[in-house]
Design an enzyme around this catalytic site. Structure first.
Site, PDB file in Angstrom:
ATOM      1  N   HIS A  92       7.523   6.075   4.887  1.00 53.70           N
ATOM      2  CA  HIS A  92       6.562   5.099   5.408  1.00 53.70           C
ATOM      3  C   HIS A  92       7.092   4.587   6.750  1.00 53.70           C
ATOM      4  CE1 HIS A  92       3.337   2.189   5.310  1.00 53.70           C
ATOM      5  NE2 HIS A  92       4.200   1.206   5.525  1.00 53.70           N
ATOM      6  N   LYS A 144       5.661   7.255  12.493  1.00 52.84           N
ATOM      7  CA  LYS A 144       5.154   6.020  13.104  1.00 52.84           C
ATOM      8  C   LYS A 144       5.924   5.687  14.373  1.00 52.84           C
ATOM      9  CE  LYS A 144       3.417   3.862   8.848  1.00 52.84           C
ATOM     10  NZ  LYS A 144       3.842   4.889   7.867  1.00 52.84           N
ATOM     11  N   CYS A 175      -2.454  -0.174   3.396  1.00 49.02           N
ATOM     12  CA  CYS A 175      -1.778   0.875   4.168  1.00 49.02           C
ATOM     13  C   CYS A 175      -1.486   2.136   3.364  1.00 49.02           C
ATOM     14  CB  CYS A 175      -0.487   0.325   4.770  1.00 49.02           C
ATOM     15  SG  CYS A 175      -0.776  -1.041   5.917  1.00 49.02           S
ATOM     16  N   HIS A 192       1.366   2.647  13.694  1.00 49.33           N
ATOM     17  CA  HIS A 192       0.909   2.406  12.320  1.00 49.33           C
ATOM     18  C   HIS A 192      -0.590   2.124  12.346  1.00 49.33           C
ATOM     19  CE1 HIS A 192       0.545   1.269   8.287  1.00 49.33           C
ATOM     20  NE2 HIS A 192       1.487   0.357   8.171  1.00 49.33           N
ATOM     21  N   GLU A 230      12.445   1.022   1.234  1.00 51.18           N
ATOM     22  CA  GLU A 230      12.235   2.417   0.850  1.00 51.18           C
ATOM     23  C   GLU A 230      13.533   3.211   0.877  1.00 51.18           C
ATOM     24  OE1 GLU A 230       9.689   4.961   3.133  1.00 51.18           O
ATOM     25  OE2 GLU A 230       9.891   3.721   4.919  1.00 51.18           O
ATOM     26  N   PHE A 253       0.456  -3.707   2.094  1.00 45.92           N
ATOM     27  CA  PHE A 253       0.256  -5.101   1.727  1.00 45.92           C
ATOM     28  C   PHE A 253      -0.525  -5.172   0.419  1.00 45.92           C
ATOM     29  CE2 PHE A 253       0.459  -7.092   6.264  1.00 45.92           C
ATOM     30  CZ  PHE A 253       1.814  -6.827   6.294  1.00 45.92           C
TER      31      PHE A 253
END
Length: 422
Positions: free
Chosen positions: A309, A341, A169, A346, A320, A405
């Site tokens: 993110h 997002k 990602c 996403h 985060e 990931f």
């Protein structure tokens, strides 16, 4: 004199519309574009919602042969590159093709074409030994993720460095970061940099269903993506692409190009911890932020906006939030933070480049996009997440971060070039 990389063209294909302006209109209005999946029959899946792109390849300028050859993700990338080129005002015929590069990111490559081909070759899964004679002539190209970068290179005539970055990602941020390095080291004068993913298929839904990462709020898809909200239940899958024209700053200035921003700092780290898990202290993301700020020669107080993110999972949002506090100190409580997002979902490897495009447009429009659907703030996420409504704000330097990931953590600083800063 050191070389600097600036953005002079932006192309976007995203939920809510094809094109840079349609994309920005969605963000500025705070409109969520998540809905029930229409690209395949999602019945039987835990999560049956996504942020789809209403994409007509013929209307977008692709030929029938290009459509037949290219996976949906490749189609997105080529359309974005063409828009970015048109907006940049570059005359490619006047450039040395050996100094024209391409850097594209993708997490899952040609997923849609590969799944469809497996369906055909296996007779909808009934044959364990597939019959290769039913395969399309372009099946090999679909098997190789680098085809996505090759399609863009072929379309723009790039004969310089061409590459595909796949870091989950964070692929979109990392592909743009690689493009910046090609400019600053002198390997290229112009780079088409960005990312694309079209992952909306049964295999993708099954994978995320298995780990319960995606939202099961199927009865209210428009409000299912809720980053930093106490009632969030997972992220919402999306699709899309963004490609930017990167140029060396002095050359762009000399030809009078519109400069959206300079990519002044870029850094990435890995947590070496867990394939999907994150340490709650956010240390690795914080280190990437510090390194990106150092490369940009900026202090925390110089950051005017953070593009988070913000996936909409408790683990990520809290991770985060901690990273912002560790890296920016008191400034983390003062600077606006938001997640797009919440509006465009996403799109896995593509989202990082889509977010860079959003940051560049935010600098250009002097507006901070909001976090849609944020009605009940998570008490452990106690920063200013710009709920619901965009804000006009003086922006000179913005920070964009990504988390993927595999433990990937990336940070990028985009700012107005020194002569343009207020």
């Amino acid at each position: 004199m050191s070389r600097r990389a600036v953005i002079t063209g932006i192309g976007v294909v995203a939920p809510g519309g094809v094109g840079r302006d349609a994309f920005w209109d969605v963000l500025a209005a705070g409109r969520s574009k998540t809905r029930n999946i229409t690209l395949f029959d999602p019945s039987g899946f835990r999560s049956r919602i996504a942020a789809e792109v209403d994409f007509d390849p013929l209307a977008a300028g692709l030929t029938h042969q290009e459509i037949r050859r290219m996976d949906r993700a490749a189609q997105f990338a080529v359309v974005c590159a063409r828009e970015a080129l048109a907006g940049s005002g570059l005359d490619l015929a006047a450039l040395d093709p050996g100094l024209l590069g391409v850097s594209i990111g993708s997490a899952v490559g040609c997923t849609m074409s590969l799944e469809e081909e497996y369906r055909v070759l296996s007779d909808t899964g009934r044959r364990w030994l597939v019959d290769h004679t039913y395969g399309v002539p372009h099946l090999y190209e679909q098997m190789v993720p680098s085809t996505l970068a090759v399609e863009v290179a072929r379309d723009v005539g790039a004969q310089g460095p061409v590459s595909l970055t796949s870091t989950g990602c964070t692929s979109g941020l990392d592909a743009v970061g690689h493009g910046v390095h090609l400019i600053t080291e002198g390997s290229a004068e112009v780079v088409f940099a960005g990312a694309t993913d079209a992952p909306l298929s049964p295999i993708t839904s099954a994978c995320f269903d298995a780990i319960k990462a995606t939202s099961p709020d199927n009865d209210d898809p428009e409000h299912a993506s809720r980053p930093f909200d106490a009632e969030r239940r997972g992220f919402v899958l999306g699709e899309g692409a963004a490609v930017m024209v990167l140029e060396e700053y002095q050359a762009a200035r000399a030809r009078g190009a519109t400069i959206y921003g300079e990519i002044a700092g870029y850094a990435r780290r890995s947590n070496a911890f867990h394939m999907t898990g994150l340490k709650p202290d956010g240390r690795e993301m914080a280190e990437a932020i510090r390194a990106a700020l150092a490369e940009a020669r900026l202090n925390p107080d110089d950051i005017d906006y953070i593009n988070a993110h913000g996936s909409g999972t408790k683990q990520n949002d809290r991770h985060e939030t901690a990273a912002f506090k560790h890296s920016l100190g008191q400034r983390a409580y003062e600077v606006p933070v938001s997640s797009i997002k919440s509006m465009v979902g996403h799109s896995l490897g593509a989202i990082g480049s889509i977010e860079v495009a959003a940051c560049a447009l935010a600098l250009d429009r002097q507006v901070v996009p909001p976090t849609a659907n944020l009605h009940h703030a998570d008490p452990e996420c106690d920063l200013d997440y710009v709920p619901l409504t965009a804000r006009e704000r003086q922006l000179d330097s913005v920070l964009s971060v990504g988390s993927g990931f595999g433990g990937f953590q990336t940070a990028m600083v985009i700012r107005k070039p020194s002569g343009d800063r207020q």
